[in-house]
Design a protein around this motif. Structure first.
Motif, short mmCIF file in Angstrom:
data_model
loop_
_atom_site.label_atom_id
_atom_site.label_comp_id
_atom_site.label_asym_id
_atom_site.label_seq_id
_atom_site.Cartn_x
_atom_site.Cartn_y
_atom_site.Cartn_z
N LEU A 87 0.93 0.89 -3.76
CA LEU A 87 2.50 0.70 -4.07
C LEU A 87 3.22 1.85 -2.79
CD1 LEU A 87 3.08 0.19 -7.54
CD2 LEU A 87 3.25 -1.38 -6.02
N ASN A 88 2.86 2.90 -2.74
CA ASN A 88 3.30 3.95 -1.82
C ASN A 88 3.28 3.25 -0.46
OD1 ASN A 88 4.16 6.42 -2.54
ND2 ASN A 88 2.39 6.92 -3.75
N VAL A 109 5.80 -0.25 -0.38
CA VAL A 109 6.96 -0.28 -0.99
C VAL A 109 8.29 -0.51 0.10
CG1 VAL A 109 7.63 2.05 -1.30
CG2 VAL A 109 8.44 0.23 -2.90
N GLU A 110 7.90 0.05 1.14
CA GLU A 110 8.90 0.07 2.29
C GLU A 110 8.66 -1.21 3.35
OE1 GLU A 110 9.07 3.71 4.56
OE2 GLU A 110 7.38 4.11 3.61
N ALA A 148 7.79 -4.24 2.06
CA ALA A 148 8.33 -5.57 1.54
C ALA A 148 9.69 -5.53 0.80
CB ALA A 148 7.15 -6.09 0.40
N LYS A 149 10.38 -6.51 0.79
CA LYS A 149 11.46 -6.81 0.03
C LYS A 149 11.42 -6.85 -1.24
CE LYS A 149 14.67 -5.43 3.11
NZ LYS A 149 15.20 -4.16 2.88
#
Lengths: 282, 282
Positions: free
Chosen positions: A168-169, A172-173, A175-176
């Motif tokens: 996730l880290n 996360v930046e 994907a929208k």
């Protein structure tokens, strides 16, 4: 020599259920097979074989019934067995079944599906089959390069939550929109947590379970990463008295697919070694 | 004295659009107001007022038109203005509008909605209004205590991505299903990144923008966290020549709501101070 045995060592809910189904079938019917090992424990697979339930890699028209193992099988293989007129006895772990269904749902909702897990593991192969093309398998530390805008995630049930956090880290930046089904089995997480606690208080750790078992291997690696001398064994016979020289406190844990009788034999043999080396026993 | 000015300092797309709408209305119509400051910059709000566009807190029947500011307004307030027969001119940032719509969608899909952002910020208040009851506002570092099984997340557009990562790290093992709309505005993230790079190479940082501007305050805090002496100012008048004693390299950045003329005045005054203190200027 003090021995601390993890309370959560051994069979989880899904394994217990599958093994019960298999032994029950063994006593009721001939011509029953499992497709691949029912669980990742060679000793248990052998004892099932002694009762007449053989492990095969491909279905055959002479079979009467096929038991689907805990990890599930690819959808296409399931269809093939049904077409061959062979009875399907589904012992897939209910938590793995959920992961399969969530993967299917994510694909139907047009997400780019990521499965966090080991690409060669049968569970991951079974989940993959519910997605079809374009699925991405993310093995821990190897992050996906190209992502679409909408990403859906399911997780191999025996993955550590730390791997999901790392994924996730990383994404996360990039994907929208991200939809995550945290399909990590609670019992795996709790077993890992208890093993961590024991590892911090002992001189050596004995981790029991199949060498082909993902969750057992993960337990052993986790103990090693905590700096404690760790031995991953399948049976009590592998225990070497030399390992226990000068050892006052031994920790014992086992994967989700390790039968109780193997754990009992290991504890008994450690106690014997303790007696022989004069380390005492508790 | 060398001055490095961030290329991305100042108006973002949404602010530029809203300010253009407001000045355009000022020249075309009487009786136009903004509900709350159109952007978080007192100097620009004052210059709009000089053109006849006043900032009010509540709609009034004598108004002809209300401009909705970049941060949006609560849905109920919008309905009230429409009911009063006042024309609504919507200058809400399109990215904030997306966050509002995603929050509404998450609620319709029965997720427990989490908004990551400042609870007192008008943008967060506007997004909240699209969810209704049971919404949870998560301010960075203050993690939610009780979570449901299915959690949906939207983010105040000016939050740093690090805050979203912290939130996910905290909740990923506590929820079974998480749907995230990463509504962080790309321009905020890029501005923060560029500011980081400049901060690492200068003696002091000047951060220009409204003290009530969330993203400007965040820029200043970020520079401070990197260990560089940082001054958050609204206008060139606040610059103190003493700050520049022995300084060879100054960095200048500005929030998304800071007009170019304020940045230009600041650079001019720093150049003058550099001349006075004999530090030279580039």
């Amino acid at each position: 020599m003090k021995i601390t045995v993890a309370k959560r060592a051994g069979f989880c809910f899904g394994v217990k259920r599958a093994v019960n189904i298999a032994f029950d079938m063994a006593s009721r019917k001939d011509g029953v097979c499992t497709l691949g090992p029912i669980i990742h424990n060679p000793q248990l697979v052998k004892s099932l074989q002694d009762k007449g339930v053989h492990c095969v890699n491909e279905p055959h028209k002479d079979m009467k019934a096929v038991i689907i193992r805990t990890h599930g099988i690819p959808l296409q293989m399931n269809d093939k067995i049904v077409e061959m007129g062979i009875e399907v006895i589904d012992a897939t772990c209910p938590f793995v079944k959920k992961a399969q269904q969530y993967a299917k749902l994510l694909r139907e909702e047009n997400y780019q599906v990521l499965i966090l897990g080991e690409s060669a593991h049968p569970e991951v192969k079974s989940i993959m089959s519910y997605v079809g093309q374009d699925v991405i398998i993310v093995e821990d530390e190897h992050m996906p390069e190209r992502l679409k805008t909408r990403v859906g995630i399911v997780v191999q049930t025996t993955q550590p939550v730390s791997a999901l956090k790392r994924l996730l880290n990383n994404i996360v930046e990039r994907a929208k929109e991200i939809k995550i089904y945290n399909t990590i089995c609670n019992s795996t997480a709790l077993r890992l947590k208890e093993t961590s606690e024991i590892s911090g208080n002992v001189d050596i750790m004995i981790v029991a379970g199949g060498r082909n078992s993902a969750n057992t291997t993960q337990l052993a690696n986790h103990c090693r990463s905590m700096g404690v001398t760790t031995y991953h064994i399948e049976t009590a016979m592998e225990l070497d008295p030399l390992w226990f020289k000068g050892v006052n406190h031994v920790g014992v844990t086992a994967g989700a697919s390790t039968p109780d009788w193997i754990i009992d034999e290991i504890i008994e043999r450690i106690n014997n070694i303790g007696g022989l080396t004069g380390n005492g026993s508790t």
